[in-house]
Structures are given as structure tokens and as C-alpha cells.
Design a protein around this motif. Structure first.
Motif: not given
Length: 629
Positions: A137-148
Motif C-alpha cells: 500500500r505504501y508503494l501504491a500510494v507513493l506511485y499515485r502521488a508520483n513520488l519515489q
């Protein structure tokens, strides 16, 4: 003559000049090849840059947050160009304030440890499933926010550092209980009132204005009777959103992207371990000896969980036999992380591991191997990403082509459309107030009603409205604002004058009521003239629905009644006059403790926020700031 010129051009001075000219052209040419475009900036704060990319990211994140929170309500606000211009400025001002705080924190040597950053991330509700941190979930949320992940960790570190500074400088702000109690009493205060409603309609039968009065009113206010300036417009728009709607992503492209970016869709290896911590007590040698003794017991076969429960200084995990939650590489302290992922088999126990917290013994309990998500699970996500990328690429190509061709063919958008394959749209009689959608954007309106641009009669330069839309406009015809003839506005003027006289008559009558109230004279005669009565309300609260909001505010601004009677008047939304007299102020007899606590917390927050703004203002006053948007 020509012969002398030819001879002069062969002389040494002419050759030197010619050489310098050639050299300057050569250097200019080389410069055009080696020069790299400078990064676009949104602002500079004491020499530190806030890039346009950083600003765009913050702007999109804040806009997305508000859209998610307020939905259609925000969409309505976003349709207002002036609101969005202020919104963009607010985002930049916040970023400037944060950069100033970062610089102040750096000046004072404030730091946040890696462990605290990790702890903050692990505790964030946004990344939890069933009350526990979930890396997927952590990686998915960051992906949606366009963040590494590395970008997000830096953001959290900066935020925590700013909080340290704010706590150091503002943590002493407080509110006193008696202040909160006073606010509660003021908020719970009610008022008894007498009032008379004076309808403006009662004074509508005014003497009709004469022709001379109408014409004088017209001459005095000619500028208020002007038609609105208008233009006939042709324009061509390139819109990334519309381009995206027309793109169908090829299945093969999805497959190739999936294979090329398989690491992005891989769940990293996770490990579950138990540990025993011997924290630093001030005598490192004794701490190490204690840890070594525990290691010896483990190696001799004693139960790791029992030893953890009895001896670990991490009492929280000790109650669970030393067990920690599942984690992936890079989450724990580097030394702990390296030792945990070096253990080969379940049940293996590490040697002593020293971290900033003390000495650890680490036991491997279980391993979840890295897993790649099936293509079907991420197909829609990949398709959407490719669609956006292709649309963005097509947008840049079309926007660039539009800019070039509209410059090459400056006097016709029809020919530009023919060359580019785009569509010309036309609006006739466009005014500033009637403009909508793209044409209502401030930079477009500014161009359309620029008199020099209108006089040229040429295509505009490409106007970049956002990262995803561009427009070229041309004014085909222009009609300047002009004063309307008297005959066309005569009836409007008559109506305005009559209404103005009615309002004045109502106000004069209301003032006579106030004078009678304050002097102690009877109101009966005055009220009888207009067939009005005195009404009353008791215990009118600040959130009362008995009166319009501005009337309630006015009521609570009036002085507490004394032997000297005081009355006041205020206009209602429909133009009527309301004459008000406060007869009693009712104080709250008691204060609920929970209500006082709530106000105490709010008051402390208000004081802290005010002090924070003062801090930002002070930092800004001492800083060199350039707003480059």
C-alpha cells in the motif's frame, strides 16, 4: 571609387576586423550547441531555488487533495480563474515559508535521525492495512502521488525538522483557563431585542423624477452606462486531455512496459525476525558483556523468546518473544538491516549487532520471497500511464507545431489549421464577462483585449495555459466600449432614481424611530403612519436563525444597554431597514468544563498559528525572495 574600396578591403586593418567578426559568429555558433537550457524556477529564497517542477508537483498534490476532500464544490471554485490564481500563489507562498524554515533549521543545526523518519512512516495511517504498516500500500500510494520512496523520506525528514524548529520557537505558546472561560461565556451570551422592520416598499410611491433630473443623473454617471468592449475571436487549442481520450494503448506496448519495469511491480523480499535489545546504559563494556552472555545462552539452546521476555530492553516486542512486524530491506537501522538479511535459514541467530540503540541479537523467524504481480493485476494501471505519456508526447509535438506554423503564417488561423490538422473555433461578440473555459483564462483575456495586439491583426504567440493545454488566438473584429444613448437607459435611470429615493425615505423614517426611542418619546404615532409594529425576540444567540447573519453580527456589536437607551439600524438583504434596540444582555451562568477545554485548545492553536505567521513574516523580512512565476 569601387577600385579604392576593393583595395581597402585587402588592407591589414580590414582583415583584422573581418577576423573578429568571423570569430564572434563562430563563438556564437558554438555556444548555441553547447549551451543547455537553464532550469525553470518558481522562486528563489536566499539564493536557493524552488524549481518549477517542485512547484508543479506541490500544486498538483494540493489540488488533488482538495478535489478528493471537497469534490464538486472545489470544481466549481476551480472554474474561477481569479480563485485559481490566488490558489497557485498560496501554494508558492507556503513553499517559500517552508524553505525559510528549512534554512533556519539548518542554521540552528537541527537534525532528524533515520530511525525517527522510519518510525513516522511506519505509523502513518495512509500506509496501514488492518492497523499494520503495509509496504504494498505504501508503494501504491507513493506511485499515485508520483513520488519515489527516497523523495518521500526526504519530505518527511524536512517536515519533522520544521516541526522541531516550530516546537522550539512556538512550543511555549499557551492560553490560560480564564481566557477560555471568558470566550465560552461570550460565545454563549444571548441578547433580548426589540425591533421594527421598515419595508422599503412602503416608500415606493415617490414623486417621479423630472426629465431634467433624469438627464442630469445620466450626465453625471455616463461611464456607468457603457456597453461592454467585445471582440470576434478565432482560436486553436491543443489539449492533452482530449488527446488522451483518443489514444488506445496497444496490448504489445503494455506487455513491453511490464517486462521492462518488472521491478516496479515486484513485492520486495520481507523478513520476520525476533530480537533482544540491550540498550546503552552509559557503560558500553558492561552492556556488551550482558549481550554476549545472552548470546551464549542462546547458543547453548535456551529459548530465545523467553530470554527476550526476561532481558530485552525493547519491552514492547519482548512481550511477544522479541518478534517484530514484517519488514523489507531499508526500513530498519542499517546495521540491523544488514544482519537480518544476512541470516540464511529460519532459526538462525546473528552475532552481536551494534546500532545507535544498543546491542542486538537477531533471530530469523520467516521469509517472504520477492513476488512479481501478474500482468493482469496491473494492466489497467500500465495502460493509463502509457496513455498519459503518449498523450503528453503528442501534446508537446502538436503544441510545438502549432507555435511554429502560427508564427510562419501570422495572418490566418484557417491556414494554420490546414497545415497542422487542428481545428479553428470561432466566438463572436466575446466580452470579458461572457468568456468561459479557455478564453476566460487571465492571460488569454489580457491578450484578446490588448489594443496593440488588436491593431496588428495577427496570430498571438502560443499561450501556455498549464502543463496540458496551449492556445493561439486572433482577433477578427473589435468593438470598443461606448456610452449607451440616453433613450436606451432612460427607464433604467428612472427606476434607479425612484429606488434611491425610496431607500432614502425608509432610512429617514428609521432614523426618526431611533431618535424617538433614544429620547423616550412614544413611537405610536410614527408606527401608525406606516402601519408598523414593534416586535421582540428573547435570548437571541450568535448562531440564531431569527435574523440574517449580518443583522446578528450587528446586534452583538451593539453596546450593553444602560439607563441611556440606544438603538441602531441596519439594512437587510432585500433593502428593508431594521431598527434594533438591545433590551438585555444575558450572561451564561455556568461554563461546561469540556466546552472550556475545547476552547482552551482552540485558543492555544490560534495563538500558535498567529505566532507561526509572525515567525514566517520575520524570516521573510530578512530574506531575499524572488517570485518568478
Amino acid at each position: 571609387m569601387l577600385e579604392k574600396l576593393r583595395e581597402g578591403s585587402q588592407g591589414p586593418v580590414a582583415k583584422i576586423i573581418l577576423g573578429l567578426v568571423i570569430l564572434s559568429f563562430a563563438l556564437a555558433g558554438v555556444g548555441s550547441y553547447i549551451a543547455t537550457p537553464s532550469e525553470q524556477l518558481a522562486a528563489e529564497v536566499n539564493g536557493e531555488s524552488i524549481s518549477r517542477a517542485e512547484f508543479d508537483q506541490a500544486y498538483q498534490n494540493e489540488r488533488g487533495r482538495l478535489e478528493s476532500q471537497f469534490g464538486a464544490a472545489f470544481s466549481q471554485l476551480a472554474a474561477d480563474p481569479s480563485y485559481m490564481a490566488q490558489f497557485r500563489n498560496n501554494v508558492l507562498e507556503r513553499m517559500i515559508g517552508e524553505r525559510l524554515l528549512d534554512q533556519a533549521a539548518e542554521k540552528y543545526g537541527l537534525r532528524v535521525s533515520d530511525e525517527r523518519v522510519k518510525s513516522q512512516i511506519l505509523g502513518m495511517q495512509e500506509f496501514q492495512v488492518d492497523g499494520k504498516f503495509d509496504n504494498e500500500r505504501y508503494l501504491a500510494v507513493l506511485y499515485r502521488a508520483n513520488l519515489q520512496p527516497s523523495q518521500f523520506r526526504d519530505m518527511i525528514r524536512n517536515d519533522l525538522t520544521r516541526r522541531q524548529l516550530q516546537q522550539a520557537l512556538l512550543g511555549s505558546e499557551f492560553a490560560l483557563p480564564n481566557e477560555a472561560e471568558l470566550l465560552v461565556k461570550l460565545n454563549q451570551q444571548t441578547r433580548d431585542v426589540r425591533y421594527v422592520t421598515v419595508p422599503v416598499a412602503n416608500f415606493a410611491a415617490q414623486e417621479a423624477p423630472t426629465d431634467e433630473e433624469l438627464k442630469a443623473y445620466y450626465e453625471e454617471r455616463k461611464n456607468t452606462f457603457k456597453t461592454e468592449e467585445s471582440v470576434d475571436v478565432e482560436f486553436i487549442v491543443v489539449d492533452a486531455a482530449k488527446i488522451a481520450d483518443s489514444i488506445v494503448v496497444d496490448e504489445q506496448d503494455i506487455q513491453q512496459f511490464y517486462e521492462a519495469n518488472s521491478r516496479s511491480y515486484t513485492q520486495p523480499e520481507k523478513r520476520k525476525v525476533a530480537h533482544i535489545l540491550i540498550g546503552f546504559s552509559g557503560d558500553e563494556a558492561a552492556d556488551k558483556a550482558k549481550a554476549e552472555a545472552l548470546l551464549a545462552k542462546v547458543q547453548q539452546g535456551e529459548d530465545f523468546a523467553t530470554l527476550a521476555a526476561e532481558s530485552s530492553d525493547d519491552t514492547f516486542s519482548g512481550q511477544e518473544g522479541g518478534e517484530l512486524d514484517w519488514f523489507e530491506s531499508g526500513v530498519m537501522a542499517p546495521e540491523f538491516d544488514a544482519a537480518a538479511f544476512a541470516l540464511a535459514d529460519k532459526g538462525d541467530v546473528s552475532e552481536l549487532v551494534k546500532t545507535e540503540f544498543g546491542f542486538h541479537l537477531i533471530k530469523l523467524i520467516d521469509v517472504q520471497t520477492a513476488q512479481v504481480k501478474p500482468l493482469e493485476d496491473v494492466k489497467d494501471q500500465i495502460s493509463q500511464r502509457l496513455q498519459q505519456e503518449q498523450a503528453q508526447n503528442a501534446f508537446y509535438e502538436q503544441a510545438q507545431r502549432l507555435a511554429e506554423v502560427s508564427f510562419e503564417i501570422p495572418d490566418s488561423l484557417v491556414d494554420v489549421a490546414s497545415e497542422t490538422g487542428l481545428t479553428v473555433e470561432t466566438v463572436k461578440g466575446l466580452t470579458r464577462s461572457s468568456a468561459n473555459a479557455i478564453l476566460s483564462q487571465p492571460q488569454v483575456l489580457s491578450q484578446l483585449f490588448n489594443l496593440d495586439f488588436i491593431a496588428e491583426g495577427l496570430n498571438s504567440e502560443a499561450i501556455q495555459l498549464a502543463d496540458d493545454s496551449s492556445v493561439v488566438v486572433r482577433v477578427m473584429a473589435h468593438k470598443a466600449a461606448e456610452v449607451k444613448p440616453f433613450e436606451t437607459v432612460e427607464s433604467q435611470i428612472a427606476s434607479d432614481l425612484t429606488l434611491s429615493r425610496s431607500n432614502q425615505a425608509a432610512q429617514d423614517y428609521a432614523d426618526s424611530l431611533i431618535a424617538a426611542l433614544e429620547s423616550g418619546e412614544g413611537l405610536d404615532g410614527l408606527l401608525y403612519e406606516q402601519n408598523l409594529t414593534v416586535d421582540s425576540k428573547v435570548k437571541v444567540a450568535r448562531d440564531s436563525q431569527d435574523f440574517e447573519p449580518q443583522v446578528v453580527r450587528h446586534l452583538f456589536m451593539m453596546a450593553k444597554p444602560t439607563e441611556q437607551k440606544v438603538a441602531s439600524r441596519i439594512a437587510t438583504m432585500n433593502g428593508d431597514q431594521l431598527v434594533i434596540q438591545v433590551t438585555e444582555v444575558n450572561e451564561s451562568s455556568s461554563v461546561d468544563s469540556s466546552e472550556a477545554d475545547r476552547w482552551l485548545e482552540q485558543l492555544s492553536s490560534v495563538k500558535t498559528e498567529a505566532s507561526y505567521q509572525v515567525l514566517i513574516d520575520v524570516l521573510k523580512s530578512k530574506a531575499e525572495i524572488q517570485n518568478l512565476l
